[in-house]
Design a protein around this motif. Structure first.
Motif, PDB file in Angstrom:
ATOM      1  N   TYR A  18      -3.616  12.613 -42.345  1.00 43.74           N
ATOM      2  CA  TYR A  18      -4.699  11.629 -42.252  1.00 43.74           C
ATOM      3  C   TYR A  18      -5.018  10.986 -43.601  1.00 43.74           C
ATOM      4  O   TYR A  18      -5.764  10.032 -43.667  1.00 43.74           O
ATOM      5  CB  TYR A  18      -5.939  12.243 -41.608  1.00 43.74           C
ATOM      6  CG  TYR A  18      -5.858  12.146 -40.110  1.00 43.74           C
ATOM      7  CD1 TYR A  18      -6.351  11.038 -39.438  1.00 43.74           C
ATOM      8  CD2 TYR A  18      -5.218  13.120 -39.363  1.00 43.74           C
ATOM      9  CE1 TYR A  18      -6.229  10.913 -38.069  1.00 43.74           C
ATOM     10  CE2 TYR A  18      -5.089  13.004 -37.992  1.00 43.74           C
ATOM     11  CZ  TYR A  18      -5.593  11.902 -37.351  1.00 43.74           C
ATOM     12  OH  TYR A  18      -5.456  11.773 -36.000  1.00 43.74           O
ATOM     13  N   ASP A  26      -0.267   3.421 -32.500  1.00 38.35           N
ATOM     14  CA  ASP A  26      -1.293   4.192 -31.785  1.00 38.35           C
ATOM     15  C   ASP A  26      -1.917   5.267 -32.673  1.00 38.35           C
ATOM     16  O   ASP A  26      -3.125   5.491 -32.642  1.00 38.35           O
ATOM     17  CB  ASP A  26      -0.713   4.837 -30.525  1.00 38.35           C
ATOM     18  CG  ASP A  26      -0.408   3.810 -29.440  1.00 38.35           C
ATOM     19  OD1 ASP A  26      -0.847   2.646 -29.581  1.00 38.35           O
ATOM     20  OD2 ASP A  26       0.272   4.170 -28.465  1.00 38.35           O
ATOM     21  N   THR A  27      -1.077   5.933 -33.452  1.00 38.96           N
ATOM     22  CA  THR A  27      -1.566   6.978 -34.352  1.00 38.96           C
ATOM     23  C   THR A  27      -2.447   6.369 -35.440  1.00 38.96           C
ATOM     24  O   THR A  27      -3.506   6.901 -35.776  1.00 38.96           O
ATOM     25  CB  THR A  27      -0.389   7.738 -34.996  1.00 38.96           C
ATOM     26  OG1 THR A  27       0.491   8.181 -33.966  1.00 38.96           O
ATOM     27  CG2 THR A  27      -0.874   8.934 -35.798  1.00 38.96           C
ATOM     28  N   GLU A  29      -4.187   3.571 -35.250  1.00 33.52           N
ATOM     29  CA  GLU A  29      -5.456   3.135 -34.659  1.00 33.52           C
ATOM     30  C   GLU A  29      -6.435   4.304 -34.549  1.00 33.52           C
ATOM     31  O   GLU A  29      -7.613   4.155 -34.852  1.00 33.52           O
ATOM     32  CB  GLU A  29      -5.221   2.488 -33.289  1.00 33.52           C
ATOM     33  CG  GLU A  29      -4.645   1.088 -33.394  1.00 33.52           C
ATOM     34  CD  GLU A  29      -4.282   0.486 -32.045  1.00 33.52           C
ATOM     35  OE1 GLU A  29      -4.579   1.088 -30.996  1.00 33.52           O
ATOM     36  OE2 GLU A  29      -3.681  -0.603 -32.062  1.00 33.52           O
ATOM     37  N   LYS A  30      -5.924   5.467 -34.131  1.00 29.60           N
ATOM     38  CA  LYS A  30      -6.779   6.652 -34.046  1.00 29.60           C
ATOM     39  C   LYS A  30      -7.232   7.071 -35.441  1.00 29.60           C
ATOM     40  O   LYS A  30      -8.407   7.400 -35.661  1.00 29.60           O
ATOM     41  CB  LYS A  30      -6.039   7.800 -33.362  1.00 29.60           C
ATOM     42  CG  LYS A  30      -6.898   9.034 -33.252  1.00 29.60           C
ATOM     43  CD  LYS A  30      -6.223  10.148 -32.481  1.00 29.60           C
ATOM     44  CE  LYS A  30      -7.096  11.362 -32.602  1.00 29.60           C
ATOM     45  NZ  LYS A  30      -7.346  12.098 -31.465  1.00 29.60           N
ATOM     46  N   GLN A  31      -6.321   7.039 -36.407  1.00 26.73           N
ATOM     47  CA  GLN A  31      -6.637   7.386 -37.790  1.00 26.73           C
ATOM     48  C   GLN A  31      -7.720   6.459 -38.346  1.00 26.73           C
ATOM     49  O   GLN A  31      -8.708   6.923 -38.926  1.00 26.73           O
ATOM     50  CB  GLN A  31      -5.369   7.290 -38.650  1.00 26.73           C
ATOM     51  CG  GLN A  31      -5.607   7.558 -40.116  1.00 26.73           C
ATOM     52  CD  GLN A  31      -4.393   7.230 -40.973  1.00 26.73           C
ATOM     53  OE1 GLN A  31      -3.602   6.342 -40.648  1.00 26.73           O
ATOM     54  NE2 GLN A  31      -4.261   7.948 -42.076  1.00 26.73           N
ATOM     55  N   GLN A  33      -9.926   4.673 -36.711  1.00 26.00           N
ATOM     56  CA  GLN A  33     -11.188   4.923 -36.015  1.00 26.00           C
ATOM     57  C   GLN A  33     -11.893   6.155 -36.580  1.00 26.00           C
ATOM     58  O   GLN A  33     -13.100   6.128 -36.831  1.00 26.00           O
ATOM     59  CB  GLN A  33     -10.953   5.080 -34.506  1.00 26.00           C
ATOM     60  CG  GLN A  33     -12.228   5.180 -33.698  1.00 26.00           C
ATOM     61  CD  GLN A  33     -13.125   3.969 -33.851  1.00 26.00           C
ATOM     62  OE1 GLN A  33     -12.676   2.829 -33.893  1.00 26.00           O
ATOM     63  NE2 GLN A  33     -14.421   4.201 -33.955  1.00 26.00           N
TER      64      GLN A  33
END
Length: 179
Positions: A18, A26-27, A29-31, A33
């Motif tokens: 992270y 996708d990864t 975008e989650k990171q 957020q």
């Protein structure tokens, strides 16, 4: 659970990937957020309004796992907050970022609530009293950034809820509420 002062850090803060911008969309975008939420939560809890991209900011490194965010990652996460209306770049070079843990409209609403709660509907206060007066202690308004406060007050002035009076210096600017 790791802490930064009295602020509890989320689990992902100890996960080395992270601290590196993820290449898979996708990864990432989650990171992004997770980092946006962490930055807003930390700034609210610590009453931080400005983040300098090139300055040491406690969230941007983790000595436990010996990781730090790159300049590119810092700018990506702050730019995502800017896109959401939760931050603004203070300069063209994107070196300083104003964090809006409340949007300007939300700050304006907090000011209106503060005025009503304290029976100040038809009174005059200085801008400094709003930021650091006895009445604002224990509220989000106490110690708030002057730039953010002035923008919220100007929004309320535009809506006809108050008038800002210029003093001889910035320290004695006054506000007449008319709610």
């Amino acid at each position: 659970m790791q802490k930064l002062g009295d602020f509890k850090l989320p689990q992902f803060f100890n996960y080395p990937p992270y601290f590196t911008l993820q290449p898979v969309r996708d990864t990432r975008e989650k990171q992004v957020q997770l980092w946006k939420e962490l930055i807003i939560d930390y700034c609210r809890a610590q009453k931080v309004f400005l983040i300098g991209l090139e300055e040491d900011f406690p969230l941007f490194s983790n000595s436990v796992i010996e990781r730090s965010l790159s300049h590119e990652a810092r700018e990506a996460f702050l730019s995502a907050l800017v896109s959401d209306g939760r931050a603004e770049w203070m300069d063209k070079g994107h070196r300083k970022c104003l964090i809006l843990w409340h949007r300007i409209q939300d700050w304006a609403d907090l000011i209106v609530h503060f005025v009503k709660e304290n029976g100040l509907e038809d009174s005059v206060m200085t801008v400094e009293e709003i930021r650091s007066g006895i009445e604002s202690r224990g509220t989000d308004l106490h110690g708030m950034d002057r730039t953010v406060l002035m923008r919220a007050l100007k929004l309320l002035e535009h809506k006809g809820k108050l008038v800002i009076f210029k003093g001889t210096s910035a320290d004695d600017e006054g506000v007449k509420f008319s709610l």
